[in-house]
Enzyme design. Structure first.
Site, short mmCIF file in Angstrom:
data_model
loop_
_atom_site.label_atom_id
_atom_site.label_comp_id
_atom_site.label_asym_id
_atom_site.label_seq_id
_atom_site.Cartn_x
_atom_site.Cartn_y
_atom_site.Cartn_z
CG LEU A 1 8.60 6.90 2.99
CD1 LEU A 1 10.03 6.59 2.80
CD2 LEU A 1 8.34 8.56 2.99
CB CYS A 2 2.79 3.93 -0.49
SG CYS A 2 3.58 2.20 -0.71
CG HIS A 3 3.70 8.21 -4.68
ND1 HIS A 3 4.79 7.41 -4.46
CD2 HIS A 3 4.14 9.45 -4.70
CE1 HIS A 3 5.98 8.15 -4.90
NE2 HIS A 3 5.67 9.45 -4.66
CG MET B 1 5.32 -0.92 -1.96
SD MET B 1 6.25 -2.48 -1.39
CE MET B 1 5.64 -2.79 0.20
CD GLU B 2 -0.13 0.26 -4.25
OE1 GLU B 2 0.93 -0.25 -4.63
OE2 GLU B 2 -0.01 1.56 -3.69
CG ASP C 1 -9.28 -12.57 13.25
OD1 ASP C 1 -9.03 -12.61 14.50
OD2 ASP C 1 -10.12 -12.04 12.86
#
Lengths: 179, 179, 179, 179, 179, 179
Positions: free
Chosen positions: C84-86, C122-123, C137
């Site tokens: 739902l992120c733009h 969010m980014e 990793d």
């Protein structure tokens, strides 16, 4: 030049059909074999720019790390970039850099490997091309006149056609054209 | 060569910080301006291979269409391929091909445009590079010895630095090096 | 704990509608403002593993370069990862690492900026999370017991809600819960 | 802590070479075996926020569906996010959520499986991390102070090293450190 | 049918140039305006299959959630899927489902919005198409004979051409063809 | 209609579990077999629009080339678009176009093949859908009233269920419903 266009055994294009339409080669029936390919390319820059990325604090800095990662990631994206390439599961990608101070350029080489149904030369070429583009991006503020050149396949191993080397092949072709 | 490394006004790298770490340039405060860039590149092949993609049924076939689409799509993916590139909203991408029979090669040119905060030369270079790689892919069955070369920025317009042309810049630099 | 569920002024979810369906917030009418966000996270590992990536030849090696690039690239992919992120055009992404030897962990911080219609926390969080995953990793052969923790937003600037700091907010909330 | 740095049998890093350069492990010769991995993580939030996504209309709403899908999709994108991960063909991805009301958090678990040449713990970790980030996104309007923690591998099955369990391994290591 | 091919005012193709080559429309000079588009589509299935996804435990289950998320994500990927589409920053995507039991089908609708230089009907159509494909995927084990149909643009708002409605336009065209 | 809902042997959904949660089918234990699928779809347009893309200079132009490439690329992206699809390595993708002047539409067909653990009908459907969307994009300036319809699976080969044909299956089902 050569007269190969009149030769009935002349090589043809596998990626277009008789109507000239784009054609993804069907590799369903091909055997899974171990394959590898190496490619190379160069990015030429001013002596000053080359010194910026090879001397002092940048010597062990991120410039080549970023280009290496970009090349590795691009090899994995090859089938997304080149429309008729098959999706592949590369088992190894390697990107290396050598400084060629004499010619004021960076020599980029790549190696791709997999066990699969198609060759991996496009993956190796893509790794080299994107590593060169990334070096361009990182140095362009200092030197917008850089030039990328000499991108080609060096060797291929595996598959039906076995081992192939650009050098040997080039020599063969040169002698044909002279003959 | 030139002694620019001793020059205190010498250009430096914008994409690594003082510790040599990768650095995405901060363009937050840059003005939105109309920008464009053009780039070029070449793929050299045998005369036979060139004839396969330029004559007869393939003349209007898909070979160049596929390479054009691949180049356009790659320009849009530039920030995904080149790690420190900013995401952009290109308003125009154009990829063209000219046959250079004399030198047995295809000349690839690109144009990218947007109204934004950063230049688009990396997008133009990426379009050219991937269009060349796609031509390589489509012709490699006939000619694995092809070579991609001469990838460079031709012109830039817009932004703080205004209009820039490789030709003029090169002439300037050549005269400096002689002087 | 707190009784905020009975509070009619209690915050609600913006990302689901009244029927509980996923809802992308409509930001069409929001003003373009300069925004930034910072986030942090940690990856805890054995003292031996930490020494492998911070001492000797690896001190200036690629481990942190790779994680930094992965974090930057992930921030750009945020709207592809979080449904739902733009889609956004980040103008700056920064990922940094600090060695916390005492607690045998690496502290990862990120900064994201843009001029746009939505916040970029969010980014910033995605950059931190993927940088941590990449460190995992690269070290997992030596230490499969590592743990990633403490991923949270530190600060937000810009937009309608202005400046926000996790520390101040946390203090406020703690005093409320006590009161 | 432990003295493993002096131990000649101490584990080393597989993902950087002797020069400290990023190194994608070559798995070409590895056998195709059935492999699986499980991972876990947590997102802590206020009691009020937790109630918003677990009670009433949202109980069966899209919040967890969206996070589950995001986690599954992220596992498939792992080799695009983590630079040195190999591309894989996952045969199963599972993401589950348990509400831990006592600690006011959601417990996220994942399972990844494939028949292939490399382990899938990075895919499982990526699924967990992105599912947590998605929950953060969906709840952040109500609670910007949430924290993601405890992301780790729980178990691995298959491959040369056979079955591995974090719990057993941790106990072993703890006893070593005491001894 | 109609004789519009003889009409000098007949509409032409914007996406190919005079040589028939693919052409990305140049929108650099277009004004930034608020735009939206709605689209619809249908997936027809057996009554039994429809009941499986609309009754009992699945009533509030993930089937529609997954298809909604897939549609929203696809709208964001539109410029990656449709070669001549411009990259856009959608400010809103909405995907909804209505059960049409009488005709044994699901009606899928979408809404896309942005402030930008191009229309968003392709984004709306892509959201609908991929939501339908996802429903197909989730139900195909029960009903491989499903059919997706009726995918079209319903309305467009904003831009130079202002408000456009398929219904009104269809009526106009029908009357022309009769005339 | 039919009473299959009362039938205890009625087909059920494989992609949701008993709690209605999205479920990626576990194909780890499935045999690697040669599989293929064909799908079809249609895009209906005005006679004038159809003539624009089938006559004169555009006859051999890029319109169908672009749509073909878009369809092939989309098949490769299927697992990124459809959340519960497994990542696959397609060995062949083919997209073809037939002009149906009588019904003023283009008939799009696709073929996908691989040696793998799951069927490829979703890949074939995705290729058709995105090829149709691309034709829509290229013609929408001339004809915004176009409609995409009739997207369905035609045949499947390989896997446990062997050969499957929509026509035969439809006939069988029709006779059942009458019986």
């Amino acid at each position: 030049m050569n007269d190969s266009t009149n030769n009935s055994h002349a090589p043809t294009l596998s990626h277009v059909n008789k109507r000239g339409e784009a054609n993804m080669v069907d590799v369903t029936e091909k055997a899974l074999t171990s394959r590898s390919a190496t490619a190379e390319g160069f990015i030429q820059m001013s002596a000053h720019t080359l010194s910026l990325i090879t001397q002092g604090d940048n010597k062990k800095g991120d410039v080549f790390s970023v280009a290496r990662i970009a090349g590795i990631q691009a090899a994995k994206k090859c089938s997304d970039l080149i429309p008729l390439c098959h999706p592949l599961m590369l088992t190894k990608v390697k990107v290396d850099f050598t400084i060629d101070e004499e010619n004021s350029q960076v020599h980029v080489t790549s190696l791709c490997k997999l066990t699969g149904q198609t060759g991996v030369e496009m993956e190796a070429l893509t790794a080299v091309a994107v590593a060169c583009l990334t070096l361009f991006d990182m140095c362009k503020a200092a030197d917008p006149l850089m030039e990328i050149h000499g991108i080609r396949v060096m060797t291929k191993e595996g598959g039906k056609s076995g081992s192939w080397q650009a050098k040997a092949q080039q020599a063969l072709q040169d002698s044909k054209n002279k003959g």
